[in-house]
Scaffold this motif. Structure first.
Motif, PDB file in Angstrom:
ATOM      1  N   THR A  20       0.841  -1.191   0.000  1.00 12.15           N
ATOM      2  CA  THR A  20       0.000   0.000   0.000  1.00 12.15           C
ATOM      3  C   THR A  20       0.878   1.244   0.000  1.00 12.15           C
ATOM      4  OG1 THR A  20      -1.657  -1.195   1.285  1.00 12.15           O
ATOM      5  CG2 THR A  20      -1.845   1.199   1.240  1.00 12.15           C
ATOM      6  N   VAL A  21       0.518   2.214  -0.841  1.00  8.83           N
ATOM      7  CA  VAL A  21       1.244   3.483  -0.880  1.00  8.83           C
ATOM      8  C   VAL A  21       1.031   4.192   0.454  1.00  8.83           C
ATOM      9  CG1 VAL A  21       1.446   5.717  -2.046  1.00  8.83           C
ATOM     10  CG2 VAL A  21       0.969   3.651  -3.383  1.00  8.83           C
ATOM     11  N   ILE A  22       2.096   4.739   1.012  1.00  9.85           N
ATOM     12  CA  ILE A  22       2.049   5.425   2.305  1.00  9.85           C
ATOM     13  C   ILE A  22       1.131   6.640   2.233  1.00  9.85           C
ATOM     14  CG2 ILE A  22       3.415   6.678   4.023  1.00  9.85           C
ATOM     15  CD1 ILE A  22       5.838   5.015   3.033  1.00  9.85           C
ATOM     16  N   GLU A  23       0.263   6.784   3.208  1.00 11.04           N
ATOM     17  CA  GLU A  23      -0.651   7.920   3.243  1.00 11.04           C
ATOM     18  C   GLU A  23       0.069   9.188   3.683  1.00 11.04           C
ATOM     19  OE1 GLU A  23      -4.313   7.147   5.281  1.00 11.04           O
ATOM     20  OE2 GLU A  23      -4.631   5.275   4.199  1.00 11.04           O
ATOM     21  N   LYS A  24      -0.460  10.329   3.219  1.00 10.10           N
ATOM     22  CA  LYS A  24       0.036  11.668   3.558  1.00 10.10           C
ATOM     23  C   LYS A  24       1.486  11.887   3.141  1.00 10.10           C
ATOM     24  CE  LYS A  24      -3.188  12.419   7.306  1.00 10.10           C
ATOM     25  NZ  LYS A  24      -3.376  12.729   8.705  1.00 10.10           N
ATOM     26  N   GLN A  25       1.941  11.206   2.083  1.00 10.12           N
ATOM     27  CA  GLN A  25       3.309  11.408   1.620  1.00 10.12           C
ATOM     28  C   GLN A  25       3.370  11.803   0.150  1.00 10.12           C
ATOM     29  OE1 GLN A  25       5.999   8.292   2.679  1.00 10.12           O
ATOM     30  NE2 GLN A  25       7.758   9.447   2.021  1.00 10.12           N
ATOM     31  N   PHE A  26       2.417  11.360  -0.660  1.00 15.43           N
ATOM     32  CA  PHE A  26       2.390  11.667  -2.085  1.00 15.43           C
ATOM     33  C   PHE A  26       1.060  12.335  -2.401  1.00 15.43           C
ATOM     34  CE2 PHE A  26       4.902   7.742  -1.582  1.00 15.43           C
ATOM     35  CZ  PHE A  26       6.143   8.268  -1.897  1.00 15.43           C
ATOM     36  N   LEU A  27       1.110  13.615  -2.688  1.00 16.00           N
ATOM     37  CA  LEU A  27      -0.089  14.400  -2.915  1.00 16.00           C
ATOM     38  C   LEU A  27      -0.142  14.871  -4.365  1.00 16.00           C
ATOM     39  CD1 LEU A  27       0.252  16.653   0.266  1.00 16.00           C
ATOM     40  CD2 LEU A  27      -0.865  14.418   0.083  1.00 16.00           C
ATOM     41  N   ARG A  28      -1.334  15.056  -4.875  1.00 21.00           N
ATOM     42  CA  ARG A  28      -1.529  15.448  -6.277  1.00 21.00           C
ATOM     43  C   ARG A  28      -2.553  16.562  -6.321  1.00 21.00           C
ATOM     44  NH1 ARG A  28      -0.507  16.763 -10.776  1.00 21.00           N
ATOM     45  NH2 ARG A  28      -1.020  15.645 -12.663  1.00 21.00           N
ATOM     46  N   ASP A  52       7.294  20.762  -3.489  1.00 19.59           N
ATOM     47  CA  ASP A  52       6.304  21.185  -4.473  1.00 19.59           C
ATOM     48  C   ASP A  52       6.928  20.942  -5.848  1.00 19.59           C
ATOM     49  OD1 ASP A  52       4.691  22.572  -6.289  1.00 19.59           O
ATOM     50  OD2 ASP A  52       5.239  24.550  -5.514  1.00 19.59           O
ATOM     51  N   ILE A  53       6.436  19.933  -6.562  1.00 21.12           N
ATOM     52  CA  ILE A  53       6.964  19.581  -7.879  1.00 21.12           C
ATOM     53  C   ILE A  53       5.971  20.057  -8.935  1.00 21.12           C
ATOM     54  CG2 ILE A  53       7.802  17.742  -9.385  1.00 21.12           C
ATOM     55  CD1 ILE A  53       9.441  18.082  -6.761  1.00 21.12           C
ATOM     56  N   ASP A  54       6.431  20.936  -9.810  1.00 18.40           N
ATOM     57  CA  ASP A  54       5.604  21.595 -10.809  1.00 18.40           C
ATOM     58  C   ASP A  54       5.920  21.031 -12.196  1.00 18.40           C
ATOM     59  OD1 ASP A  54       4.273  23.394 -12.450  1.00 18.40           O
ATOM     60  OD2 ASP A  54       5.003  25.179 -11.388  1.00 18.40           O
ATOM     61  N   THR A 138       7.013  14.543   2.526  1.00 15.87           N
ATOM     62  CA  THR A 138       5.798  14.688   1.733  1.00 15.87           C
ATOM     63  C   THR A 138       6.038  15.551   0.501  1.00 15.87           C
ATOM     64  OG1 THR A 138       4.453  14.439   3.700  1.00 15.87           O
ATOM     65  CG2 THR A 138       3.381  15.398   1.785  1.00 15.87           C
ATOM     66  N   THR A 139       5.609  15.018  -0.636  1.00 20.43           N
ATOM     67  CA  THR A 139       5.751  15.680  -1.929  1.00 20.43           C
ATOM     68  C   THR A 139       4.379  15.884  -2.546  1.00 20.43           C
ATOM     69  OG1 THR A 139       7.906  14.646  -2.312  1.00 20.43           O
ATOM     70  CG2 THR A 139       6.734  15.453  -4.253  1.00 20.43           C
ATOM     71  N   LEU A 140       4.130  17.108  -3.012  1.00 18.22           N
ATOM     72  CA  LEU A 140       2.942  17.400  -3.792  1.00 18.22           C
ATOM     73  C   LEU A 140       3.413  17.635  -5.226  1.00 18.22           C
ATOM     74  CD1 LEU A 140      -0.122  19.478  -3.050  1.00 18.22           C
ATOM     75  CD2 LEU A 140       1.159  20.019  -5.111  1.00 18.22           C
ATOM     76  N   PHE A 141       2.820  16.924  -6.182  1.00 19.42           N
ATOM     77  CA  PHE A 141       3.174  17.148  -7.586  1.00 19.42           C
ATOM     78  C   PHE A 141       1.924  17.584  -8.327  1.00 19.42           C
ATOM     79  CE2 PHE A 141       2.343  12.682  -6.923  1.00 19.42           C
ATOM     80  CZ  PHE A 141       1.659  12.230  -8.035  1.00 19.42           C
ATOM     81  N   CYS A 143       0.205  19.690 -12.132  1.00 14.56           N
ATOM     82  CA  CYS A 143       0.242  20.341 -13.430  1.00 14.56           C
ATOM     83  C   CYS A 143      -0.806  21.441 -13.348  1.00 14.56           C
ATOM     84  CB  CYS A 143      -0.041  19.343 -14.549  1.00 14.56           C
ATOM     85  SG  CYS A 143      -1.672  18.579 -14.412  1.00 14.56           S
ATOM     86  N   THR A 144      -1.348  21.852 -14.467  1.00 12.40           N
ATOM     87  CA  THR A 144      -2.366  22.904 -14.434  1.00 12.40           C
ATOM     88  C   THR A 144      -3.698  22.383 -13.911  1.00 12.40           C
ATOM     89  OG1 THR A 144      -1.289  24.075 -16.233  1.00 12.40           O
ATOM     90  CG2 THR A 144      -3.598  24.608 -15.829  1.00 12.40           C
ATOM     91  N   GLY A 145      -4.136  21.231 -14.438  1.00 12.45           N
ATOM     92  CA  GLY A 145      -5.441  20.698 -14.056  1.00 12.45           C
ATOM     93  C   GLY A 145      -5.410  19.577 -13.043  1.00 12.45           C
ATOM     94  N   GLY A 146      -4.239  18.980 -12.803  1.00 18.98           N
ATOM     95  CA  GLY A 146      -4.131  17.910 -11.812  1.00 18.98           C
ATOM     96  C   GLY A 146      -4.590  16.553 -12.295  1.00 18.98           C
ATOM     97  N   LYS A 147      -4.571  16.344 -13.603  1.00 15.52           N
ATOM     98  CA  LYS A 147      -5.101  15.095 -14.125  1.00 15.52           C
ATOM     99  C   LYS A 147      -4.051  14.119 -14.605  1.00 15.52           C
ATOM    100  CE  LYS A 147      -6.104  17.403 -18.486  1.00 15.52           C
ATOM    101  NZ  LYS A 147      -5.368  18.578 -18.129  1.00 15.52           N
ATOM    102  N   GLU A 148      -2.827  14.554 -14.908  1.00 16.78           N
ATOM    103  CA  GLU A 148      -1.837  13.611 -15.447  1.00 16.78           C
ATOM    104  C   GLU A 148      -1.033  12.939 -14.380  1.00 16.78           C
ATOM    105  OE1 GLU A 148       0.933  17.335 -16.513  1.00 16.78           O
ATOM    106  OE2 GLU A 148      -0.623  16.762 -17.854  1.00 16.78           O
TER     107      GLU A 148
END
Length: 148
Positions: A20-28, A52-54, A138-141, A143-148
């Motif tokens: 299971t992917v760790i919770e609260k670590q990979f955000l989109r 913050d990965i853009d 924790t990393t948030l990645f 794009c413009t719409g958050g779909k890819e």
């Protein structure tokens, strides 16, 4: 989140091998701009956001820069690269009623280009390597719409 569109925690997803992917670590999310104070507080205090990965194009970044949050490292990894001008032309044509576009074809080709182009491969490689160089942060990645 009240101002961060298309936000989700990737955690909790079951992998093909049963882990299971760790919770609260990979955000989109979608664009990381014009955030409310409560969203910033939640990102820092609930999720302990560090990265913050853009993935947006240089033009998109220039038009709508990311929110600067103290203690969060920003990294721009353009997955489109040299295709910026072409993408802008397609986007301009989308509002022209005289131009007939095949939206499904444009989306499929665009996503294929993001993962197969030199720019896309380099950006995604750096993104995935980042998980190894700063584990448990924790990393948030986005794009413009958050779909890819």
């Amino acid at each position: 989140m009240e101002s961060l569109e298309n936000f989700r925690d990737i955690g909790g997803i079951k992998t093909i091998d049963g882990r299971t992917v760790i919770e609260k670590q990979f955000l989109r999310s979608a664009e990381f701009a014009n955030l409310s104070k409560s969203d910033i507080s939640e990102l820092l205090n609930v999720f302990d956001l560090k990265w913050d990965i853009d993935f947006r194009s240089a033009l998109e970044v220039k038009q709508v820069p990311d929110e600067v949050i103290e203690g969060v490292t920003y990294e721009h990894l353009d997955v489109i690269g040299a295709k910026n001008d072409q993408a802008a032309a397609v986007q301009a044509n989308m509002t022209n009623p005289d131009v007939k576009l095949d939206g499904k074809k444009i989306m499929i080709e665009g996503y294929e280009e993001m993962v197969s182009s030199e720019f896309g491969r380099k950006a995604y490689s750096e993104f995935l390597t980042g998980f190894l160089t700063h584990p448990n942060e924790t990393t948030l990645f986005h794009c413009t719409g958050g779909k890819e």
